[in-house]
Design an enzyme around this catalytic site. Structure first.
Site, PDB file in Angstrom:
ATOM      1  N   PRO A 263       8.910  -8.880  -8.073  1.00 37.61           N
ATOM      2  CA  PRO A 263      10.256  -8.992  -7.432  1.00 37.61           C
ATOM      3  C   PRO A 263      10.324  -9.170  -5.216  1.00 37.61           C
ATOM      4  O   PRO A 263       9.568  -8.558  -5.099  1.00 37.61           O
ATOM      5  CB  PRO A 263      11.343  -7.646  -7.693  1.00 37.61           C
ATOM      6  CG  PRO A 263      10.438  -6.900  -7.306  1.00 37.61           C
ATOM      7  CD  PRO A 263       8.647  -6.522  -8.578  1.00 37.61           C
ATOM      8  N   MET A 264      10.315 -10.550  -5.644  1.00 34.61           N
ATOM      9  CA  MET A 264      11.300 -10.270  -3.580  1.00 34.61           C
ATOM     10  C   MET A 264      12.093 -10.508  -3.203  1.00 34.61           C
ATOM     11  O   MET A 264      12.705 -11.965  -3.023  1.00 34.61           O
ATOM     12  CB  MET A 264       9.593 -11.115  -3.390  1.00 34.61           C
ATOM     13  CG  MET A 264       8.602 -10.794  -3.327  1.00 34.61           C
ATOM     14  SD  MET A 264       7.479 -11.739  -2.360  1.00 34.61           S
ATOM     15  CE  MET A 264       7.645 -11.307  -1.089  1.00 34.61           C
TER      16      MET A 264
ATOM     17  N   GLN B  74      15.383  -6.662 -12.303  1.00 35.45           N
ATOM     18  CA  GLN B  74      16.054  -5.401 -11.509  1.00 35.45           C
ATOM     19  C   GLN B  74      16.479  -4.298 -10.693  1.00 35.45           C
ATOM     20  O   GLN B  74      17.432  -5.356 -10.371  1.00 35.45           O
ATOM     21  CB  GLN B  74      14.243  -4.949 -10.711  1.00 35.45           C
ATOM     22  CG  GLN B  74      13.832  -4.055  -9.891  1.00 35.45           C
ATOM     23  CD  GLN B  74      12.967  -3.749  -8.211  1.00 35.45           C
ATOM     24  OE1 GLN B  74      13.814  -4.965  -7.088  1.00 35.45           O
ATOM     25  NE2 GLN B  74      11.883  -3.600  -8.634  1.00 35.45           N
TER      26      GLN B  74
ATOM     27  N   CYS C 145      12.089   0.108  -2.113  1.00 35.46           N
ATOM     28  CA  CYS C 145      12.093  -0.582  -1.221  1.00 35.46           C
ATOM     29  C   CYS C 145      12.807   0.047  -0.115  1.00 35.46           C
ATOM     30  O   CYS C 145      13.084   1.396  -0.489  1.00 35.46           O
ATOM     31  CB  CYS C 145      13.990  -1.367  -1.592  1.00 35.46           C
ATOM     32  SG  CYS C 145      14.644  -2.074  -0.400  1.00 35.46           S
TER      33      CYS C 145
ATOM     34  N   LYS D 131       9.236   0.731 -11.022  1.00 30.22           N
ATOM     35  CA  LYS D 131       7.945   0.517  -9.653  1.00 30.22           C
ATOM     36  C   LYS D 131       8.425   1.536  -8.557  1.00 30.22           C
ATOM     37  O   LYS D 131       9.199   1.845  -7.573  1.00 30.22           O
ATOM     38  CB  LYS D 131       8.314  -0.663  -9.386  1.00 30.22           C
ATOM     39  CG  LYS D 131       7.855  -1.126  -8.286  1.00 30.22           C
ATOM     40  CD  LYS D 131       7.758  -2.784  -8.384  1.00 30.22           C
ATOM     41  CE  LYS D 131       6.917  -3.508  -7.173  1.00 30.22           C
ATOM     42  NZ  LYS D 131       7.775  -3.804  -5.644  1.00 30.22           N
TER      43      LYS D 131
ATOM     44  N   ASN E 272      -0.186  -2.611  -8.003  1.00 33.81           N
ATOM     45  CA  ASN E 272       0.469  -3.675  -6.708  1.00 33.81           C
ATOM     46  C   ASN E 272      -0.207  -3.481  -5.252  1.00 33.81           C
ATOM     47  O   ASN E 272      -0.361  -2.148  -4.873  1.00 33.81           O
ATOM     48  CB  ASN E 272       2.218  -3.747  -6.729  1.00 33.81           C
ATOM     49  CG  ASN E 272       2.732  -4.415  -5.869  1.00 33.81           C
ATOM     50  OD1 ASN E 272       3.579  -4.055  -5.131  1.00 33.81           O
ATOM     51  ND2 ASN E 272       2.641  -5.839  -5.676  1.00 33.81           N
ATOM     52  N   GLY E 273      -0.499  -4.951  -5.008  1.00 32.64           N
ATOM     53  CA  GLY E 273      -1.040  -4.266  -3.740  1.00 32.64           C
ATOM     54  C   GLY E 273      -1.825  -5.128  -2.680  1.00 32.64           C
ATOM     55  O   GLY E 273      -2.554  -4.939  -3.277  1.00 32.64           O
TER      56      GLY E 273
HETATM   57  C1  LIG Z   1      10.398 -10.122   1.356  1.00 30.60           C
HETATM   58  C2  LIG Z   1      10.057  -9.141   0.546  1.00 30.60           C
HETATM   59  C3  LIG Z   1      11.157  -8.310  -0.509  1.00 30.60           C
HETATM   60  C4  LIG Z   1      10.823  -8.002  -1.027  1.00 30.60           C
HETATM   61  N1  LIG Z   1      11.514  -7.306  -1.970  1.00 30.60           N
HETATM   62  C5  LIG Z   1      11.489  -6.653  -3.132  1.00 30.60           C
HETATM   63  C6  LIG Z   1      12.316  -5.830  -4.584  1.00 30.60           C
HETATM   64  O1  LIG Z   1      13.237  -6.407  -4.587  1.00 30.60           O
HETATM   65  N2  LIG Z   1      12.184  -5.050  -5.298  1.00 30.60           N
HETATM   66  C7  LIG Z   1      10.463  -4.855  -5.081  1.00 30.60           C
HETATM   67  O2  LIG Z   1      11.059  -3.656  -6.073  1.00 30.60           O
HETATM   68  N3  LIG Z   1       9.811  -4.363  -4.247  1.00 30.60           N
HETATM   69  C8  LIG Z   1      10.351  -5.951  -3.505  1.00 30.60           C
HETATM   70  N4  LIG Z   1       9.118  -6.098  -2.465  1.00 30.60           N
HETATM   71  C9  LIG Z   1       7.838  -5.297  -2.548  1.00 30.60           C
HETATM   72  C10 LIG Z   1       7.093  -6.661  -3.352  1.00 30.60           C
HETATM   73  O3  LIG Z   1       7.515  -6.585  -4.720  1.00 30.60           O
HETATM   74  C11 LIG Z   1       5.654  -5.572  -3.241  1.00 30.60           C
HETATM   75  O4  LIG Z   1       5.786  -4.590  -3.946  1.00 30.60           O
HETATM   76  C12 LIG Z   1       5.262  -6.118  -1.797  1.00 30.60           C
HETATM   77  O5  LIG Z   1       5.399  -6.652  -0.990  1.00 30.60           O
HETATM   78  C13 LIG Z   1       3.420  -5.239  -2.229  1.00 30.60           C
HETATM   79  O6  LIG Z   1       2.966  -6.247  -2.641  1.00 30.60           O
HETATM   80  P1  LIG Z   1       1.359  -7.194  -2.303  1.00 30.60           P
HETATM   81  O7  LIG Z   1       0.605  -6.649  -1.394  1.00 30.60           O
HETATM   82  O8  LIG Z   1       1.613  -8.733  -3.198  1.00 30.60           O
HETATM   83  O9  LIG Z   1       2.653  -8.224  -1.206  1.00 30.60           O
HETATM   84  C14 LIG Z   1      10.156  -7.368  -1.619  1.00 30.60           C
HETATM   85  C15 LIG Z   1       8.348  -7.549  -0.680  1.00 30.60           C
HETATM   86  C16 LIG Z   1       9.275  -8.006   0.343  1.00 30.60           C
HETATM   87  C17 LIG Z   1       7.531  -8.280   1.716  1.00 30.60           C
END
Ligand SMILES: Cc1cc2nc3c(=O)[nH]c(=O)nc-3n(C[C@H](O)[C@H](O)[C@H](O)COP(=O)(O)O)c2cc1C
Length: 329
Positions: A10-11, A71, A101, A142, A203-204
């Site tokens: 989710p983003m 979510q 978040c 999460k 994740n990360g």
């Molecule tokens: C712009 C942005 C929006 C995000 N929105 C959510 C969200 O709505 N829900 C959530 O659980 N995580 C959200 N995240 C976190 C990501 O799902 C993820 O956990 C985090 O970016 C780490 O993963 P990555 O290193 O692959 O980016 C968001 C991250 C970013 C950068």
């Protein structure tokens, strides 16, 4: 590499229905998640769910058939439970609960990562939601590793997995870490996995095949969640899963065309030019030509999305002719 399951993260404000459609058309994801749906002190109205997750109108799946979990983010167990039950009646393929978040606005009202300071409340939310959702529909959570530090990560994880949720996704950072580079703790995800009776999703900082392999071996997790990396390189999941060639610059431009078409389908009144520039700002992490050849700047000077798309098309021979080599992230 051992067979991995891959989840599209989710983003909020980024990975909306149009991008989910494009990225799940291109890649084989096991499932994807909606942006968080904010739950206040009343059951979420169905219109809000449909706006955030239009895939509820198409069987809870994207066009390619990839399941979409909804979510939810909120602090009241009973309202989270009734909202989850409603999402399921409307066709959600699964429910995910957001305990990560870091946004100030969200944390101020005791949502997202703020709940990491109150593991008992996290437990009550998970219990209430699991009970309200039919048993054949997965409920996942999460979490980040903690709020200020990771000292309580195991306690938080235990509170979650002892409620009977079906899987636990761990973003290997604390709230205080934000998204800072070099802060992700795959080793702690691994410790949680060893104690956890249900699957843990790591994740990360998974940005390429090598980091996916390393994350999986350090954590012992066979399911990984991809967020920013899935936007840097549009076919990242297939690169990881089946060693597909990373998309060329030309295919990246084609992906941007697909995004514009999908956005027009879901949100014809929306500001597509702004969203296209946002997508390009992620893509330029992998396609450095967008920086080095000033292409991103030139796009920003265009009057509208159509001019920007034809400019991008015209840069394909330019980039191919320059012999630019695709970059390691
Ligand atoms: C712009 C942005 C929006 C995000 N929105 C959510 C969200 O709505 N829900 C959530 O659980 N995580 C959200 N995240 C976190 C990501 O799902 C993820 O956990 C985090 O970016 C780490 O993963 P990555 O290193 O692959 O980016 C968001 C991250 C970013 C950068």
């Amino acid at each position: 590499m051992k067979a991995l399951k891959l989840v599209l993260a989710p983003m909020d404000g980024v990975l909306d229905a149009p991008l989910r459609r494009v990225l799940t058309d291109i890649n084989c994801y096991d499932y994807c998640e909606s942006e968080f749906v904010r739950i206040t002190d009343i059951t979420v109205p169905s219109g809000v769910l449909l706006k955030k997750v239009p895939e509820l109108q198409t069987g809870g799946a994207t066009r390619s058939g990839t399941p979409v979990y909804v979510q939810l983010l909120g602090q009241y167990p009973d309202v989270m439970a009734s909202s989850a039950a409603l999402a399921c009646r409307m066709g959600a393929a699964g429910i995910d609960l957001n305990f990560g978040c870091p946004a100030k606005q969200v944390n101020k009202s005791n949502g997202g990562a703020a709940l990491l300071r109150n593991p008992d409340l996290i437990s009550q939310i998970c219990t209430a939601v699991r009970e309200s959702v039919p048993s054949h529909i997965p409920v996942t959570a999460k979490m980040r590793l903690g709020y200020d530090n990771s000292d309580s990560c195991m306690e938080i994880a235990e509170k979650i997995f002892s409620t009977g949720v079906d899987a636990l996704c761990v973003h290997g950072r604390t709230k205080a870490d934000g998204y800072l580079p070099n802060t992700v703790r795959w080793d702690l995800i691994g410790k949680i996995r060893m104690q956890c009776p249900v699957p843990v999703i790591a994740n990360g900082d998974i940005f390429d095949r090598a980091s996916a392999e390393k994350c999986s071996s350090v954590t012992g997790c066979s399911t990984l969640m991809l967020a920013r990396g899935a936007l840097y390189l549009p076919n990242l999941a297939n690169v990881i899963r089946s060693n597909e060639e990373p998309f060329s610059y030309e295919k990246m431009v084609d992906t941007v065309h697909r995004f514009v078409a999908a956005f027009d389908h879901f949100n014809p009144e929306g500001n597509i030019f702004a969203r296209m520039k946002q997508f390009l700002s992620y893509l330029r992490e992998y396609y450095n030509e967008l920086y080095t050849m000033d292409i991103f700047k030139r796009v920003c000077r265009c009057r509208d999305v159509y001019e920007a798309l034809s400019l991008l098309d015209s840069t394909v021979p330019e980039v191919v002719g320059s012999g630019a080599v695709l970059n390691e992230i």
